[in-house]
Design a protein around this motif. Structure first.
Motif, PDB file in Angstrom:
ATOM      1  N   ASP A  37      -6.434   7.989   5.707  1.00 54.07           N
ATOM      2  CA  ASP A  37      -6.342   8.968   4.606  1.00 54.07           C
ATOM      3  C   ASP A  37      -5.296   8.562   3.571  1.00 54.07           C
ATOM      4  N   ASP A  38      -5.236   7.261   3.256  1.00 53.21           N
ATOM      5  CA  ASP A  38      -4.298   6.714   2.268  1.00 53.21           C
ATOM      6  C   ASP A  38      -2.832   6.833   2.687  1.00 53.21           C
ATOM      7  N   PRO A  87      -0.940  10.079  -1.392  1.00 57.65           N
ATOM      8  CA  PRO A  87      -1.354   8.701  -1.103  1.00 57.65           C
ATOM      9  C   PRO A  87      -0.157   7.749  -1.177  1.00 57.65           C
ATOM     10  N   GLY A  88      -0.061   6.858  -0.199  1.00 57.01           N
ATOM     11  CA  GLY A  88       1.054   5.910  -0.175  1.00 57.01           C
ATOM     12  C   GLY A  88       2.266   6.397   0.585  1.00 57.01           C
ATOM     13  N   ARG A 146       3.726   4.009  -1.909  1.00 62.94           N
ATOM     14  CA  ARG A 146       3.727   4.755  -3.165  1.00 62.94           C
ATOM     15  C   ARG A 146       4.317   3.964  -4.328  1.00 62.94           C
ATOM     16  N   LYS A 193       0.804  -1.237   0.000  1.00 69.06           N
ATOM     17  CA  LYS A 193       0.000   0.000   0.000  1.00 69.06           C
ATOM     18  C   LYS A 193       0.833   1.281   0.000  1.00 69.06           C
ATOM     19  N   ILE A 215      -3.888   2.101   7.793  1.00 68.81           N
ATOM     20  CA  ILE A 215      -3.946   3.212   6.835  1.00 68.81           C
ATOM     21  C   ILE A 215      -5.024   4.204   7.258  1.00 68.81           C
TER      22      ILE A 215
END
Length: 371
Positions: free
Chosen positions: A291-292, A260-261, A156, A154, A289
């Motif tokens: 908010d990403d 994200p990531g 980037r 999960k 996780i």
């Protein structure tokens, strides 16, 4: 003195408080050392190695606590251990009281003497029993962060060191102490673009002198943190206030400014964390996780590399353990200010100010017990 070494029962904690070599040093000085059966196996030390060193093996954790005048541990006692701890028993371990009120109350009720590794402090303000695990955790923060930047986990999907023609990942380290310095060394060695932040200008000057060219220094404040978090891939929280709860440097609303990531690794989780959304996790389920943004908040990171960690920890704790065993805790603490600062709770009294302040508890001067 009768010394007991209990097997750690915290989730995936494989370290042990004493190596066979350490046990032998205590036995040589006339002390009795009792090791709970299989306590060292997770770190690669078998019962036979302890018996060859002169220690004796006890079958259960109950028997170990019952026998010992001084208990040596790695992690703080957890709930099943609370009732095993006796009045006047010396417990020498990491406690991190300020981050967990139930433990504090349980140790007050036990009337034991709680001497915390993390608040033993030298005259130069360094923390000799926290340093070895901080070194391990700092280096591991990058190792784990690099792993969780992978897309299947999960992250980037970015390689920390990049490759020719592709920029490396950007790593932000909050705190320029032992954890932050070791994290920066590791990240720089892997080829990342590293920024390390601290409040102390002299510390930043020092880091600027010793770090390689791919490490930049930056003054820590909320404005600068907000500016950098939107462009960095791995963010490491490495802030410590001895014995007290860590300050929140990254707040809940800041997550929306991150890509994200992005991966957050909060090494300060033992002291409450310096990331507001940090909640302690385990090696079994290390991440979650929000908010990403991937959060890695394992509260006993060095427990994943127990052979290295146990040796490093015993190297640091053994000289203090020998003083406590040879002289008894009162005389040892009276003669050694470093050990005196390790005292957090004595016979139900909180004698470490930061712990008392964390929970609005009465504070007692340690001199009541040492004079």
């Amino acid at each position: 003195m009768i010394i007991g070494v209990a097997k750690e029962i915290k989730n995936n904690e494989n370290r042990v408080a004493l190596t066979p070599a350490g046990a032998q040093e205590l036995v040589k000085r006339g002390h009795e050392v009792f090791i709970q059966s299989t306590a060292g196996e997770g770190s690669g030390f078998m019962d036979e190695e302890y018996t060859e060193a002169g220690a004796k093996i006890l079958p259960t954790i109950e028997a170990t606590y019952e026998k010992a005048e001084m208990i040596m541990k790695v992690k703080e006692p957890i709930e099943p251990e609370y009732n095993l701890i006796k009045k006047d028993q010396l417990v020498f371990t990491y406690f991190h009281f300020a981050s967990y009120e139930p433990l504090t109350n349980a140790m007050i009720d036990s009337k034991a003497i709680c001497l915390a590794y993390e608040t033993v402090e030298k005259s130069d303000r360094s923390l000799p029993l926290l340093i070895p695990m901080s070194e391990v955790a700092g280096r591991m923060s990058i190792q784990e962060g690099a792993k969780y930047l992978e897309k299947p986990l999960k992250g980037r999907g970015i390689l920390l060191g990049g490759v020719p023609g592709v920029r490396p990942a950007k790593v932000l380290i909050l705190g320029g102490g032992v954890v932050g310095t070791n994290a920066a060394k590791m990240a720089a060695g892997m080829g990342a673009d590293v920024t390390i932040m601290d409040l102390s200008l002299p510390r930043l000057r020092y880091l600027d002198d010793i770090m390689p060219a791919n490490v930049n220094t930056f003054m820590s404040n909320e404005y600068n943190i907000r500016e950098l978090i939107s462009t960095h891939d791995l963010i490491v929280g490495a802030v410590l206030i001895p014995g007290a709860k860590a300050p929140n440097l990254i707040t809940r609303d800041m997550l929306k400014e991150m890509r994200p990531g992005t991966v957050l690794v909060d090494v300060a989780v033992d002291q409450g964390g310096c990331i507001e959304t940090c909640e302690p996790t385990t090696h079994e389920n290390p991440t979650y996780i929000i908010d990403d943004v991937v959060h890695y908040c394992v509260a006993n990171m060095p427990g994943a590399v127990p052979y290295t960690s146990t040796l490093a920890l015993t190297n640091a704790t053994l000289p203090y353990a020998i003083q406590l065993a040879n002289k008894g805790w009162k005389k040892a603490c009276k003669e050694n200010k470093e050990l005196e600062l390790g005292l957090n709770i004595i016979n139900g009294d909180v004698v470490y100010k930061a712990v008392a302040e964390a929970f609005n508890l009465p504070y007692t001067e340690v001199s009541k017990y040492l004079n």
